[in-house]
Structures are given as structure tokens and as C-alpha cells.
Design an enzyme around this catalytic site. Sequence first.
Site, PDB file in Angstrom:
ATOM      1  N   ARG A 159     104.156   2.467  16.319  1.00 14.85           N
ATOM      2  CA  ARG A 159     103.052   2.303  17.265  1.00 14.85           C
ATOM      3  C   ARG A 159     101.776   1.879  16.538  1.00 14.85           C
ATOM      4  O   ARG A 159     100.686   1.985  17.088  1.00 14.85           O
ATOM      5  CB  ARG A 159     102.840   3.600  18.034  1.00 14.85           C
ATOM      6  CG  ARG A 159     104.008   3.979  18.933  1.00 14.85           C
ATOM      7  CD  ARG A 159     103.685   5.188  19.802  1.00 14.85           C
ATOM      8  NE  ARG A 159     103.596   6.407  19.005  1.00 14.85           N
ATOM      9  CZ  ARG A 159     104.622   7.237  18.768  1.00 14.85           C
ATOM     10  NH1 ARG A 159     105.822   6.955  19.257  1.00 14.85           N
ATOM     11  NH2 ARG A 159     104.457   8.340  18.059  1.00 14.85           N
ATOM     12  N   CYS A 179      85.373 -12.373  19.159  1.00 13.40           N
ATOM     13  CA  CYS A 179      85.514 -12.171  20.609  1.00 13.40           C
ATOM     14  C   CYS A 179      86.900 -11.615  20.923  1.00 13.40           C
ATOM     15  O   CYS A 179      87.024 -10.579  21.564  1.00 13.40           O
ATOM     16  CB  CYS A 179      85.278 -13.482  21.351  1.00 13.40           C
ATOM     17  SG  CYS A 179      83.607 -14.128  21.180  1.00 13.40           S
ATOM     18  N   SER A 201      84.597 -10.033  24.579  1.00 11.66           N
ATOM     19  CA  SER A 201      83.718 -10.968  25.273  1.00 11.66           C
ATOM     20  C   SER A 201      84.515 -12.216  25.589  1.00 11.66           C
ATOM     21  O   SER A 201      85.119 -12.806  24.693  1.00 11.66           O
ATOM     22  CB  SER A 201      82.515 -11.310  24.386  1.00 11.66           C
ATOM     23  OG  SER A 201      81.686 -12.282  25.000  1.00 11.66           O
ATOM     24  N   CYS A 202      84.512 -12.614  26.854  1.00 14.28           N
ATOM     25  CA  CYS A 202      85.355 -13.742  27.264  1.00 14.28           C
ATOM     26  C   CYS A 202      84.564 -14.751  28.079  1.00 14.28           C
ATOM     27  O   CYS A 202      84.117 -14.452  29.191  1.00 14.28           O
ATOM     28  CB  CYS A 202      86.548 -13.249  28.079  1.00 14.28           C
ATOM     29  SG  CYS A 202      87.585 -14.601  28.696  1.00 14.28           S
ATOM     30  N   ASP A 203      84.398 -15.942  27.514  1.00 16.56           N
ATOM     31  CA  ASP A 203      83.892 -17.100  28.239  1.00 16.56           C
ATOM     32  C   ASP A 203      85.050 -17.566  29.118  1.00 16.56           C
ATOM     33  O   ASP A 203      85.957 -18.253  28.664  1.00 16.56           O
ATOM     34  CB  ASP A 203      83.467 -18.170  27.233  1.00 16.56           C
ATOM     35  CG  ASP A 203      83.013 -19.477  27.872  1.00 16.56           C
ATOM     36  OD1 ASP A 203      83.287 -19.693  29.071  1.00 16.56           O
ATOM     37  OD2 ASP A 203      82.408 -20.294  27.162  1.00 16.56           O
ATOM     38  N   HIS A 241      82.954 -13.206  31.633  1.00 13.06           N
ATOM     39  CA  HIS A 241      81.793 -13.849  32.237  1.00 13.06           C
ATOM     40  C   HIS A 241      81.966 -15.352  32.445  1.00 13.06           C
ATOM     41  O   HIS A 241      82.746 -16.011  31.766  1.00 13.06           O
ATOM     42  CB  HIS A 241      80.538 -13.607  31.380  1.00 13.06           C
ATOM     43  CG  HIS A 241      80.726 -13.936  29.937  1.00 13.06           C
ATOM     44  ND1 HIS A 241      81.128 -13.002  29.007  1.00 13.06           N
ATOM     45  CD2 HIS A 241      80.583 -15.104  29.250  1.00 13.06           C
ATOM     46  CE1 HIS A 241      81.202 -13.572  27.815  1.00 13.06           C
ATOM     47  NE2 HIS A 241      80.890 -14.847  27.938  1.00 13.06           N
ATOM     48  N   ALA A 297      78.054 -22.593  25.285  1.00 12.20           N
ATOM     49  CA  ALA A 297      76.801 -21.875  25.039  1.00 12.20           C
ATOM     50  C   ALA A 297      76.830 -21.330  23.617  1.00 12.20           C
ATOM     51  O   ALA A 297      77.789 -20.668  23.228  1.00 12.20           O
ATOM     52  CB  ALA A 297      76.631 -20.742  26.043  1.00 12.20           C
TER      53      ALA A 297
END
EC number: 2.1.1.45
Length: 298
Positions: A159, A179, A201-203, A241, A297
Site C-alpha cells: 500500500r 500541480c 490545482s487543475c486548469d 478551475h 495563464a
Amino acid sequence: MRHPEHQYLDLLAQVLEKGDQRIDRTGVGTRALFGAMIRFDLSDGRVPILTTKRVYWKTAVKEMLWFLTGQTNIQALLKENVRIWSDWPLARYRKETGDSISQEDFEKRVVEDNAFATRWGDLGPVYGKQWRRWLGADGREYDQIAELVQTLKSNPASRRMLFHAWNPPELGAMALPPCHMVYQYHVTSSGKLNCILYQRSCDLLLGAAFNYAAASALQLMLAQQADLTPGEFIWFGGDVHLYLNHLDQAREQISRAPRPFPTMRLTRRPDSIDGYRISDFEVDGYEPHAAIKADVAV
């Protein structure tokens, strides 16, 4: 049966309709939701290369192969015509020198001038460095990928089969903190290799499609090296986002009907995880809608 790409389109719609709008680090502004999950089944050979817009999957796989080398300089990427990391070193160069050089000229200098590439083309200790050469407190470098492959072969019930790139002491030196942060693997009793990717974090319009394709390619490579078969790819997003200058493009993509996912297969088996080349990947049956253009961006 509902097409699995609808999970992604539904998430686009949710962010558009319910996302919290705020100004972000880039100054562009986002509409975001916190916490999302999508599951894809890779066991039939089909991979989630999105079809509601053209995804340049070879670029995504080339980037993944570059990560696996442990390199952090964009020169190698540019020589493969991969330009997705150029914005960050270009912005740094312009800021520090005052030179308003074009991106095309900057990339040309990085490719042709090794000294310039060394000075301005490096991204700092980003993904590849952390995956392959994590610097421990004891001064040793740890190869997380090699350890993962060895564990998949010798102890598939473990695991503890994961790697990540979030190294707090080195975040400040990175052009962009990771990210897609954590990859965890699980082997079923029937020999299927499952993957969870956690992305802090996801564009959603630009980044997610690349992450799905690249992570699937990595899952195929790892499965082959460990004599397993691909199973589920499960994606978790933290801050998911849409940039405010991507909203119209998102609406356009939502309006399109998904087409069958393509298949991806490996055409040969290298001796190690380090031996793969882009020519080893064959994608069949990819007939997407037209590409959708959008600005990154920075």
C-alpha cells in the site's frame, strides 16, 4: 452506457454554473470548485484522450517521458517541438533582463545556445528532479520511480506504491510548483494496475486533458514493466478551475457530443522504464472534434 467523457463535461458545466469566482495568482481570475473525482477504465485498451476537442496527445506523452528522464531544462522539450513550458522561463528572462524578446526567438536561442539554455532554460527542481532525484535530509538522492517499479514487481500487494513532487524546501526554486502532485498505484488480485492521481490545482480547460493522457501513458508503461494489465485510472482534483478567459471555450466544448475513446498500445517493451520513446506509443481510432484555442495563464 453513458460515455465516460461526460464526467469531464459535467465537471466543466458545474464549474461554469456553480464555481466560486475570484482573482487568482495570475491576475486573470478563475471560477472554481474544490474537490472532484473522475474514473476511467483502461482495461479494454481505451484511454481518456478527450474527443470533444483535439488533444495533442503526443505532446503530453513527450512531456511525461521528459519527466521520467529527471531533466528540468526546456531545451530537450523544445528539440521535440514541445513548447508548453516556455512561458515561465521566458517571463523570467524578460523580467530580469528587460529584453522584450519574442517567444520564438527565445526558444530558438535555448535550442541553439547551450550556455543560454543553461542560464535561462532551466525550470528549477520541478517534477523530474523530484521523481528521480529527491534530495533527502541525509544528503542522498532518492529515485521514487525506480523504487515504485521495483515494488510493483516484488511486492504488488504493498500500500506504499506512490511518488510525489511536493518538496517544501525546494518549492520556491521551482518555475511552477507541482500541480499533478501525487500518483498512487494499486494492484488487484487479478493483476490489474490501478492508478490514483491527485492534482492540487487543475486548469480544467487546458491542463486536465494533458494530465489524463499523460497519466494513462505512464500507467501503460508501468503495467508493462511489471507484467500487469492496466485497470482503472482515477483522477482527483483539488482546486478545479476555469480561467475567466476560458469560459466561452468551455461552453463550446460542452455543446459537443463525445466520440469513442481511442486505444493506446505500446509497440515494444524496453528493458526498463527509462527506455521508452514516443515512437513506442500507437494510438488508433482517434477522431476528435476540432481543437479549441485558449491562452495559458502564467
